[in-house]
Design a protein around this motif. Sequence first.
Motif, PDB file in Angstrom:
ATOM      1  N   ALA A  99       0.955  -1.069   0.029  1.00 56.79           N
ATOM      2  CA  ALA A  99      -0.211  -0.203   0.145  1.00 56.79           C
ATOM      3  C   ALA A  99       0.869   1.108  -0.089  1.00 56.79           C
ATOM      4  CB  ALA A  99      -0.921   0.063   1.262  1.00 56.79           C
ATOM      5  N   GLY A 100       2.059   1.215   0.783  1.00 58.94           N
ATOM      6  CA  GLY A 100       2.924   2.247   0.432  1.00 58.94           C
ATOM      7  C   GLY A 100       3.603   2.727  -0.606  1.00 58.94           C
ATOM      8  N   GLY A 101       3.254   1.742  -1.766  1.00 59.47           N
ATOM      9  CA  GLY A 101       3.740   1.911  -3.195  1.00 59.47           C
ATOM     10  C   GLY A 101       2.896   3.066  -3.765  1.00 59.47           C
ATOM     11  N   HIS A 102       1.762   3.469  -3.222  1.00 59.85           N
ATOM     12  CA  HIS A 102       0.960   4.477  -3.787  1.00 59.85           C
ATOM     13  C   HIS A 102       1.402   5.668  -3.604  1.00 59.85           C
ATOM     14  CE1 HIS A 102      -1.678   1.283  -5.254  1.00 59.85           C
ATOM     15  NE2 HIS A 102      -1.711   0.888  -3.939  1.00 59.85           N
ATOM     16  N   ARG A 103       2.491   5.980  -2.592  1.00 62.36           N
ATOM     17  CA  ARG A 103       2.997   7.274  -2.506  1.00 62.36           C
ATOM     18  C   ARG A 103       3.669   7.705  -3.716  1.00 62.36           C
ATOM     19  NH1 ARG A 103       6.749   7.153   1.139  1.00 62.36           N
ATOM     20  NH2 ARG A 103       7.047   5.295   1.261  1.00 62.36           N
ATOM     21  N   LYS A 104       3.896   9.042  -4.025  1.00 57.50           N
ATOM     22  CA  LYS A 104       4.974   9.276  -4.976  1.00 57.50           C
ATOM     23  C   LYS A 104       6.083  10.245  -4.281  1.00 57.50           C
ATOM     24  CE  LYS A 104       1.411   9.526  -8.666  1.00 57.50           C
ATOM     25  NZ  LYS A 104       1.080   8.207  -8.478  1.00 57.50           N
ATOM     26  N   GLY A 105       7.069  10.225  -4.977  1.00 58.84           N
ATOM     27  CA  GLY A 105       8.142  10.866  -4.397  1.00 58.84           C
ATOM     28  C   GLY A 105       9.536  10.519  -4.738  1.00 58.84           C
ATOM     29  N   ALA A 106      10.423  11.442  -4.701  1.00 56.02           N
ATOM     30  CA  ALA A 106      11.825  11.148  -4.973  1.00 56.02           C
ATOM     31  C   ALA A 106      12.431  10.247  -3.933  1.00 56.02           C
ATOM     32  CB  ALA A 106      12.603  12.561  -5.081  1.00 56.02           C
ATOM     33  N   GLY A 107      11.942   9.911  -2.710  1.00 50.03           N
ATOM     34  CA  GLY A 107      12.686   9.155  -1.676  1.00 50.03           C
ATOM     35  C   GLY A 107      12.045   7.819  -2.171  1.00 50.03           C
ATOM     36  N   GLN A 108      10.987   7.339  -2.743  1.00 47.66           N
ATOM     37  CA  GLN A 108      10.605   6.296  -2.975  1.00 47.66           C
ATOM     38  C   GLN A 108      11.544   5.813  -4.173  1.00 47.66           C
ATOM     39  OE1 GLN A 108       6.568   4.942  -4.760  1.00 47.66           O
ATOM     40  NE2 GLN A 108       6.539   4.228  -2.686  1.00 47.66           N
ATOM     41  N   LEU A 150      18.619   2.666  -5.069  1.00 45.08           N
ATOM     42  CA  LEU A 150      19.616   1.910  -4.094  1.00 45.08           C
ATOM     43  C   LEU A 150      19.199   0.676  -3.960  1.00 45.08           C
ATOM     44  CD1 LEU A 150      22.117   2.492  -2.347  1.00 45.08           C
ATOM     45  CD2 LEU A 150      20.380   3.277  -0.758  1.00 45.08           C
ATOM     46  N   LEU A 151      18.293   0.100  -3.571  1.00 46.08           N
ATOM     47  CA  LEU A 151      17.824  -1.308  -3.350  1.00 46.08           C
ATOM     48  C   LEU A 151      18.288  -2.102  -4.624  1.00 46.08           C
ATOM     49  CD1 LEU A 151      16.766  -3.708  -1.841  1.00 46.08           C
ATOM     50  CD2 LEU A 151      14.574  -3.119  -2.615  1.00 46.08           C
ATOM     51  N   TYR A 152      17.825  -1.651  -5.905  1.00 50.47           N
ATOM     52  CA  TYR A 152      17.776  -2.375  -6.838  1.00 50.47           C
ATOM     53  C   TYR A 152      19.312  -2.444  -7.372  1.00 50.47           C
ATOM     54  CZ  TYR A 152      13.217  -4.194  -7.067  1.00 50.47           C
ATOM     55  OH  TYR A 152      12.210  -4.627  -6.853  1.00 50.47           O
ATOM     56  N   THR A 153      20.139  -1.555  -7.100  1.00 50.02           N
ATOM     57  CA  THR A 153      21.522  -1.400  -7.266  1.00 50.02           C
ATOM     58  C   THR A 153      22.261  -2.423  -6.486  1.00 50.02           C
ATOM     59  OG1 THR A 153      21.536   0.994  -8.022  1.00 50.02           O
ATOM     60  CG2 THR A 153      23.893  -0.155  -7.245  1.00 50.02           C
ATOM     61  N   VAL A 154      21.933  -2.584  -5.202  1.00 51.32           N
ATOM     62  CA  VAL A 154      22.641  -3.331  -4.086  1.00 51.32           C
ATOM     63  C   VAL A 154      22.259  -4.853  -4.772  1.00 51.32           C
ATOM     64  CG1 VAL A 154      22.468  -4.219  -1.879  1.00 51.32           C
ATOM     65  CG2 VAL A 154      22.644  -1.953  -2.341  1.00 51.32           C
ATOM     66  N   THR A 155      20.675  -5.051  -4.819  1.00 49.58           N
ATOM     67  CA  THR A 155      20.385  -6.662  -5.254  1.00 49.58           C
ATOM     68  C   THR A 155      20.908  -7.034  -6.587  1.00 49.58           C
ATOM     69  OG1 THR A 155      18.133  -5.828  -5.962  1.00 49.58           O
ATOM     70  CG2 THR A 155      18.481  -6.740  -3.772  1.00 49.58           C
ATOM     71  N   PHE A 156      21.286  -5.888  -7.492  1.00 50.44           N
ATOM     72  CA  PHE A 156      21.733  -6.376  -8.947  1.00 50.44           C
ATOM     73  C   PHE A 156      23.209  -6.970  -8.503  1.00 50.44           C
ATOM     74  CE2 PHE A 156      24.707  -5.053 -12.190  1.00 50.44           C
ATOM     75  CZ  PHE A 156      24.002  -5.579 -13.413  1.00 50.44           C
ATOM     76  N   PHE A 157      23.963  -6.105  -7.825  1.00 48.92           N
ATOM     77  CA  PHE A 157      25.490  -6.871  -7.506  1.00 48.92           C
ATOM     78  C   PHE A 157      25.187  -8.042  -6.604  1.00 48.92           C
ATOM     79  CE2 PHE A 157      26.563  -2.280  -8.485  1.00 48.92           C
ATOM     80  CZ  PHE A 157      27.223  -2.745  -9.672  1.00 48.92           C
ATOM     81  N   VAL A 158      24.368  -8.252  -5.905  1.00 59.19           N
ATOM     82  CA  VAL A 158      24.134  -9.347  -5.098  1.00 59.19           C
ATOM     83  C   VAL A 158      23.882 -10.664  -5.955  1.00 59.19           C
ATOM     84  CG1 VAL A 158      22.670 -10.801  -3.229  1.00 59.19           C
ATOM     85  CG2 VAL A 158      23.582  -8.315  -2.902  1.00 59.19           C
ATOM     86  N   ALA A 159      22.891 -10.291  -6.973  1.00 65.25           N
ATOM     87  CA  ALA A 159      22.335 -11.367  -7.748  1.00 65.25           C
ATOM     88  C   ALA A 159      23.463 -11.796  -8.708  1.00 65.25           C
ATOM     89  CB  ALA A 159      21.112 -11.026  -8.621  1.00 65.25           C
ATOM     90  N   VAL A 160      24.123 -10.964  -9.442  1.00 69.66           N
ATOM     91  CA  VAL A 160      25.097 -11.287 -10.350  1.00 69.66           C
ATOM     92  C   VAL A 160      26.391 -11.895  -9.621  1.00 69.66           C
ATOM     93  CG1 VAL A 160      26.639 -10.318 -12.171  1.00 69.66           C
ATOM     94  CG2 VAL A 160      24.462  -9.379 -12.020  1.00 69.66           C
ATOM     95  N   GLY A 161      26.789 -11.143  -8.452  1.00 66.56           N
ATOM     96  CA  GLY A 161      27.927 -11.797  -7.487  1.00 66.56           C
ATOM     97  C   GLY A 161      27.700 -13.319  -7.337  1.00 66.56           C
ATOM     98  N   MET A 162      26.275 -13.383  -6.667  1.00 69.68           N
ATOM     99  CA  MET A 162      26.116 -14.746  -6.262  1.00 69.68           C
ATOM    100  C   MET A 162      26.001 -15.832  -7.259  1.00 69.68           C
ATOM    101  SD  MET A 162      25.422 -16.664  -3.581  1.00 69.68           S
ATOM    102  CE  MET A 162      24.982 -15.437  -2.344  1.00 69.68           C
TER     103      MET A 162
END
Length: 156
Positions: free
Chosen positions: A81-90, A96-108
């Motif tokens: 439900a929090g996904g319905h907010r808009k904004g630069a923070g989201q 940031l999250l997908y940058t980290v998990t990108f390197f985790v997925a490719v590295g793993m």
Amino acid sequence: MVATDPYAEVEPTRPSSPGLPGQLIRFVLIGGFCALLDFGTYQGLLALGMVAAPWVDLARAMSFVVGTSTAFFLNRKFTFAGGHRKGAGQIGGFVLLYTVTFFVAVGMNRWMLYLLPDFELRTSVAWVISQATATTINFVMLKWVVFREPRPDRTQ
């Protein structure tokens, strides 16, 4: 004066959260669909000849982007439900999250290809392990950071 619009005094409501069990079910269903999309992209790129390093890493990177981008938008709409907010923070949190998990997925994936013995399903097993690791990180961070719901106002 009488209002002719029956909704004139109705305040728009914020979508309610399906709760943790509902979010987990939706996340798993969306994740399953996006994992198939990711895996299909990965296998398609391997079939095109991207089987040796560094091409296999590029194939995993490309499949990750396809799967997780789709997962972000679907989870934003249907799971949190929090996904319905808009904004630069989201958006910043997403990047940031997908940058980290990108390197985790490719590295793993790379690490598993290094550790696993050579057998027929080696690349598939490496993908599954890398996907499971990234998915776990994604759920936790999407729920409690990127799409966190505002705390209820307890002063009322």
